[in-house]
Design an enzyme around this catalytic site. Structure first.
Site, PDB file in Angstrom:
ATOM      1  N   GLU A 239       0.805  -1.223   0.000  1.00 21.76           N
ATOM      2  CA  GLU A 239       0.000   0.000   0.000  1.00 21.76           C
ATOM      3  C   GLU A 239       0.838   1.273   0.000  1.00 21.76           C
ATOM      4  O   GLU A 239       0.290   2.374   0.012  1.00 21.76           O
ATOM      5  CB  GLU A 239      -0.935   0.014   1.209  1.00 21.76           C
ATOM      6  CG  GLU A 239      -1.953  -1.107   1.238  1.00 21.76           C
ATOM      7  CD  GLU A 239      -3.065  -0.917   0.219  1.00 21.76           C
ATOM      8  OE1 GLU A 239      -3.230   0.209  -0.288  1.00 21.76           O
ATOM      9  OE2 GLU A 239      -3.787  -1.895  -0.051  1.00 21.76           O
TER      10      GLU A 239
ATOM     11  N   TRP B 130     -15.862  -0.053  -2.047  1.00 18.50           N
ATOM     12  CA  TRP B 130     -15.481  -1.460  -1.911  1.00 18.50           C
ATOM     13  C   TRP B 130     -16.759  -2.256  -1.700  1.00 18.50           C
ATOM     14  O   TRP B 130     -17.442  -2.083  -0.683  1.00 18.50           O
ATOM     15  CB  TRP B 130     -14.528  -1.658  -0.722  1.00 18.50           C
ATOM     16  CG  TRP B 130     -14.156  -3.094  -0.502  1.00 18.50           C
ATOM     17  CD1 TRP B 130     -13.479  -3.905  -1.358  1.00 18.50           C
ATOM     18  CD2 TRP B 130     -14.430  -3.881   0.662  1.00 18.50           C
ATOM     19  NE1 TRP B 130     -13.324  -5.165  -0.810  1.00 18.50           N
ATOM     20  CE2 TRP B 130     -13.900  -5.176   0.429  1.00 18.50           C
ATOM     21  CE3 TRP B 130     -15.084  -3.627   1.871  1.00 18.50           C
ATOM     22  CZ2 TRP B 130     -13.995  -6.207   1.362  1.00 18.50           C
ATOM     23  CZ3 TRP B 130     -15.186  -4.649   2.804  1.00 18.50           C
ATOM     24  CH2 TRP B 130     -14.638  -5.920   2.548  1.00 18.50           C
TER      25      TRP B 130
ATOM     26  N   TRP C 152     -31.971  10.770 -10.776  1.00 17.28           N
ATOM     27  CA  TRP C 152     -32.131   9.461 -10.133  1.00 17.28           C
ATOM     28  C   TRP C 152     -32.195   8.308 -11.141  1.00 17.28           C
ATOM     29  O   TRP C 152     -32.861   7.302 -10.913  1.00 17.28           O
ATOM     30  CB  TRP C 152     -33.352   9.436  -9.209  1.00 17.28           C
ATOM     31  CG  TRP C 152     -33.105  10.280  -7.984  1.00 17.28           C
ATOM     32  CD1 TRP C 152     -33.497  11.565  -7.799  1.00 17.28           C
ATOM     33  CD2 TRP C 152     -32.362   9.910  -6.828  1.00 17.28           C
ATOM     34  NE1 TRP C 152     -33.049  12.037  -6.584  1.00 17.28           N
ATOM     35  CE2 TRP C 152     -32.354  11.034  -5.955  1.00 17.28           C
ATOM     36  CE3 TRP C 152     -31.695   8.744  -6.430  1.00 17.28           C
ATOM     37  CZ2 TRP C 152     -31.705  11.021  -4.727  1.00 17.28           C
ATOM     38  CZ3 TRP C 152     -31.061   8.745  -5.205  1.00 17.28           C
ATOM     39  CH2 TRP C 152     -31.066   9.865  -4.358  1.00 17.28           C
TER      40      TRP C 152
ATOM     41  N   GLY D  57     -12.446  -6.358  -5.310  1.00 14.80           N
ATOM     42  CA  GLY D  57     -13.779  -5.891  -4.946  1.00 14.80           C
ATOM     43  C   GLY D  57     -13.968  -4.388  -4.944  1.00 14.80           C
ATOM     44  O   GLY D  57     -14.985  -3.897  -4.466  1.00 14.80           O
TER      45      GLY D  57
ATOM     46  N   GLU E 200      -9.597  -4.555   3.800  1.00 19.35           N
ATOM     47  CA  GLU E 200     -10.390  -3.353   3.517  1.00 19.35           C
ATOM     48  C   GLU E 200     -11.106  -2.840   4.760  1.00 19.35           C
ATOM     49  O   GLU E 200     -11.389  -1.646   4.867  1.00 19.35           O
ATOM     50  CB  GLU E 200     -11.380  -3.622   2.390  1.00 19.35           C
ATOM     51  CG  GLU E 200     -10.721  -3.907   1.052  1.00 19.35           C
ATOM     52  CD  GLU E 200      -9.772  -2.793   0.606  1.00 19.35           C
ATOM     53  OE1 GLU E 200     -10.097  -1.605   0.810  1.00 19.35           O
ATOM     54  OE2 GLU E 200      -8.697  -3.118   0.070  1.00 19.35           O
TER      55      GLU E 200
ATOM     56  N   LEU F  14      -9.703  -2.946   7.726  1.00 18.74           N
ATOM     57  CA  LEU F  14      -8.628  -2.189   8.372  1.00 18.74           C
ATOM     58  C   LEU F  14      -8.467  -0.820   7.721  1.00 18.74           C
ATOM     59  O   LEU F  14      -8.306   0.194   8.419  1.00 18.74           O
ATOM     60  CB  LEU F  14      -7.309  -2.971   8.289  1.00 18.74           C
ATOM     61  CG  LEU F  14      -7.206  -4.255   9.111  1.00 18.74           C
ATOM     62  CD1 LEU F  14      -5.846  -4.915   8.886  1.00 18.74           C
ATOM     63  CD2 LEU F  14      -7.415  -3.987  10.598  1.00 18.74           C
TER      64      LEU F  14
ATOM     65  N   ASP G 141     -14.798   2.715  22.493  1.00 18.27           N
ATOM     66  CA  ASP G 141     -15.895   2.059  23.194  1.00 18.27           C
ATOM     67  C   ASP G 141     -15.870   0.548  22.951  1.00 18.27           C
ATOM     68  O   ASP G 141     -15.470   0.079  21.886  1.00 18.27           O
ATOM     69  CB  ASP G 141     -17.232   2.623  22.710  1.00 18.27           C
ATOM     70  CG  ASP G 141     -18.411   1.959  23.382  1.00 18.27           C
ATOM     71  OD1 ASP G 141     -18.598   2.192  24.588  1.00 18.27           O
ATOM     72  OD2 ASP G 141     -19.126   1.189  22.710  1.00 18.27           O
TER      73      ASP G 141
ATOM     74  N   GLU H 262     -11.925   1.515  26.840  1.00 25.47           N
ATOM     75  CA  GLU H 262     -12.998   1.135  27.754  1.00 25.47           C
ATOM     76  C   GLU H 262     -12.981  -0.391  27.856  1.00 25.47           C
ATOM     77  O   GLU H 262     -13.612  -1.091  27.065  1.00 25.47           O
ATOM     78  CB  GLU H 262     -14.358   1.626  27.246  1.00 25.47           C
ATOM     79  CG  GLU H 262     -15.471   1.429  28.267  1.00 25.47           C
ATOM     80  CD  GLU H 262     -16.781   0.919  27.670  1.00 25.47           C
ATOM     81  OE1 GLU H 262     -17.810   1.005  28.356  1.00 25.47           O
ATOM     82  OE2 GLU H 262     -16.777   0.409  26.534  1.00 25.47           O
TER      83      GLU H 262
END
Length: 635
Positions: A16, A44, A60, A73, A286, A288, A310, A365
């Site tokens: 990457e 993705w 639309w 993907g 993806e 990550l 959290d 947490e």
């Protein structure tokens, strides 16, 4: 664990172009305005047969703007600018990603990377709105320097008003931030900012991870709020939810590409049984990219100074902590029951934040007590700066609920407040938003209950229940502040003993906002005793700012006397003395001390006390051995 982390980091470097490039994906994924006027779109959707973009800009038409399929993907689309050079997708226009699923169905989805979503009053679901104003908010003030002593004001923008409505970013900026500053807090932790379709979820059922909640205002309103906080020297943390996601599919991540997986584990493993939500697949490349880029966007676009993560316990273990107790035995933290992929993600997140923005703060947490969670990643730790001392509020609740005052155990209180691993920083708190929610009770409500409705006026006689409640409320918060950790947290309103509970509008309460508010006006009424608790909380924080006990080494406890109900300890050059006896005061009480002058007294008149001590007197010690120290004096 470190090996797994290192392999991920190495693969990011090789495939990457490095962590910096990998986590900048928030600038390319979704729908992005190019400088020359064109629009670049990227998604993705590995389970999609075809992908299109539809919206106001093309009437639309679901098929007029197809994406081109890439490897792994991914899908991309470039829309050139109009003939007049204007953007092809105007600011404020509504959009949808149209997915042709494997079964041929057309699915209208909000991009996972959408920056702004709104809900019309007559609709159930949110709409994706392209946010690209001609002039975005420009930050004027630098972020504060990294704090040594962290005094956190846990806040929710929507309830930050005495009025029964959803409050705004503007209200928080101009009415609440000055209050936080005056109270002596130097950090605000914001809940429920990431967009969540269900208001009563308290922000913990996130539907759009890159969108600031529109129910409080625009993205620029939030940027202004953070900028003003920075001008006051207040650090701003985001309560980030990467432990799970809402099950919504129409306006959430769930089944984005028409499959059960995509961002999540498929089947049983991808569902949280208690929270009724989806669980991320942290082993997916993806996923990550999505989560790490999400953190970086909040830091770089909005200027957040860090995160409170959290639901870390749910992430760390395959059992998610459900039906599991933690005793502290090390077999509970190492084994096949630990989700190493999730732990590796947390290590990557903290490594990225520390590498790219070393001034930022991260908080875990975690109720389990995972060892080394707050040690550097280079040591094999989780990389967090702080963890919440979640046993402390539970201990105070247990004591108040189950024990008579004369049965309070001083040694047990001290043990709970000091039971933490050396060189892992803990955030102490007597109560947070958890205790304020409907079905539970705040400390003030547990201590004073129904009498808060009738006897908080200074014109009324001071009843034993109100007297006891006011005094214990101050003492519990001070001893937690001074002995319990390396940082301190308070949930908004609890500093002055906010009456009643917190309950968001829902079907069960007839969509009422009566309990979804904070009555700050109670502290401004001179005829109410709430002003005493508010003043004590303010002066307690200001004293910490002056002496810095949170940044000092752990306290030396010189006394925990069971029959006298006295606790005494030293920290940051101060001595703290607490008398928890329900009816016994003491004169000529010997304590370990060299010099004595009162700096803060919970019994002072301005805090609703009985003014039994003379603050003008200064005392000096004598060479009289006491509690293994050569000098002591009488107080």
């Amino acid at each position: 664990r470190y090996s797994l982390f290192y392999n991920h980091l190495k693969n990011i470097e090789e495939s990457e172009g490095g962590l910096d490039k990998f986590t900048k994906s928030y600038k390319t994924f979704g729908v992005n305005q190019l400088v020359e006027g064109g629009i670049y779109c990227k998604e993705w959707a590995p389970g999609a047969e075809a992908v299109f973009l539809a919206g106001d800009f093309n009437g639309w038409n679901p098929f007029s703007h197809p994406y081109k399929k890439l490897e792994y993907g991914k899908w991309e689309l470039f829309i050139p600018p109009g003939e007049d050079g204007c953007p092809a997708v105007p600011h404020g226009s509504k959009l949808k990603v149209v997915i042709r699923a494997q079964n041929g169905a057309l699915l209208y989805r909000i991009s996972p990377w959408a920056r702004y979503v709104v809900r019309d009053e007559d609709k159930v679901n949110y709409d994706w709105v392209h946010w690209n104003p001609p002039q975005s908010y420009i930050h004027k003030h630098p972020s504060p320097k990294r704090l040594k002593s962290l005094r956190i004001y846990e806040s929710h923008v929507g309830i930050a008003s005495p009025e029964g409505k959803v409050a705004s970013y503007k209200n928080f900026t101009y009415n609440v931030l000055p209050r936080i500053k005056d109270l002596g807090y130097n950090c605000v932790q914001l809940m429920a900012i990431m967009e969540h379709a269900y208001y009563a979820s308290f922000g913990y059922q996130v539907t759009s991870f890159f969108a600031a909640s529109s129910r409080y205002g625009t993205p620029d309103d939030l940027k202004e709020m953070i900028d003003v906080a920075h001008s006051m020297g207040i650090t701003v943390l985001l309560d980030v939810v990467h432990s799970h996601a809402s099950k919504n599919s129409e306006d959430g991540l769930n089944q984005f590409d028409g499959t059960d997986s995509c961002f999540f584990h498929s089947g049983y493993r991808g569902n949280h049984q208690l929270w009724d939500s989806r669980l991320f697949d942290y082993a997916n490349w993806e996923v990550l990219r999505f989560l790490l880029s999400n953190l970086r966007m909040w830091i770089e676009d909005y200027r957040f100074d860090g995160f409170r993560f959290d639901g870390v316990t749910s992430m760390l273990y395959h059992h998610h902590g459900i039906g599991t107790g933690f005793s502290g035995d090390y077999h509970e933290y190492f084994g096949l029951h630990v989700d190493e992929d999730a732990l590796c993600y947390l290590m990557l997140a903290n490594h990225m934040i520390n590498s790219l923005h070393p001034e930022c703060i991260t908080i875990a947490e975690d109720v389990s007590g995972m060892p080394a969670l707050c040690r550097p990643v280079a040591e094999g730790g989780g990389g967090f700066d702080y963890r919440l001392a979640m046993a402390i509020p539970d201990k105070w609740i247990q004591i108040i609920k189950e024990l008579k005052d004369e049965d309070w155990n001083m040694g047990n209180i001290v043990h709970t407040l000091t039971n933490r691993r050396y060189e892992e920083k803990y955030i102490a708190y007597a109560e947070s938003h958890d205790q304020a929610l409907v079905g539970d009770k705040t400390l003030a409500f547990r201590l004073m209950d129904a009498e808060m409705y009738t006897n908080m006026s200074v014109l009324m006689p001071l009843t034993p229940i109100i007297d006891r409640g006011i005094q214990l409320h101050k003492m519990i918060r001070l001893i937690t502040h001074a002995l319990g950790g390396e940082s301190y947290l308070n949930f908004m309103g609890n500093e002055f003993g906010h009456p009643e509970w917190l309950d968001f509008p829902r079907i069960g309460n007839n969509e009422s906002y009566h309990y979804a508010r904070r009555q700050f006006n109670l502290t401004e009424d001179d005829l109410l005793r709430y002003k005493f608790l508010n003043a004590f909380d303010r002066d307690m924080n200001r004293l910490e700012e002056r002496f810095g006990w949170l940044a000092s080494p752990q306290a030396y406890v010189s006394e925990k006397h069971e029959s006298n109900k006295v606790i005494a300890f030293e920290r940051a050059g101060l001595i703290f003395i607490f008398n928890f006896h329900p009816y016994q005061s003491y004169v000529d009480y010997r304590v370990v001390l060299f010099k004595y002058k009162i700096l803060l007294d919970s019994d002072a008149g301005e805090y609703g006390g009985h003014q039994r001590l003379d603050h003008s007197t200064e005392y000096f010690s004598e060479e009289y051995s006491h509690n293994y120290r050569p000098n002591s004096l009488m107080v």
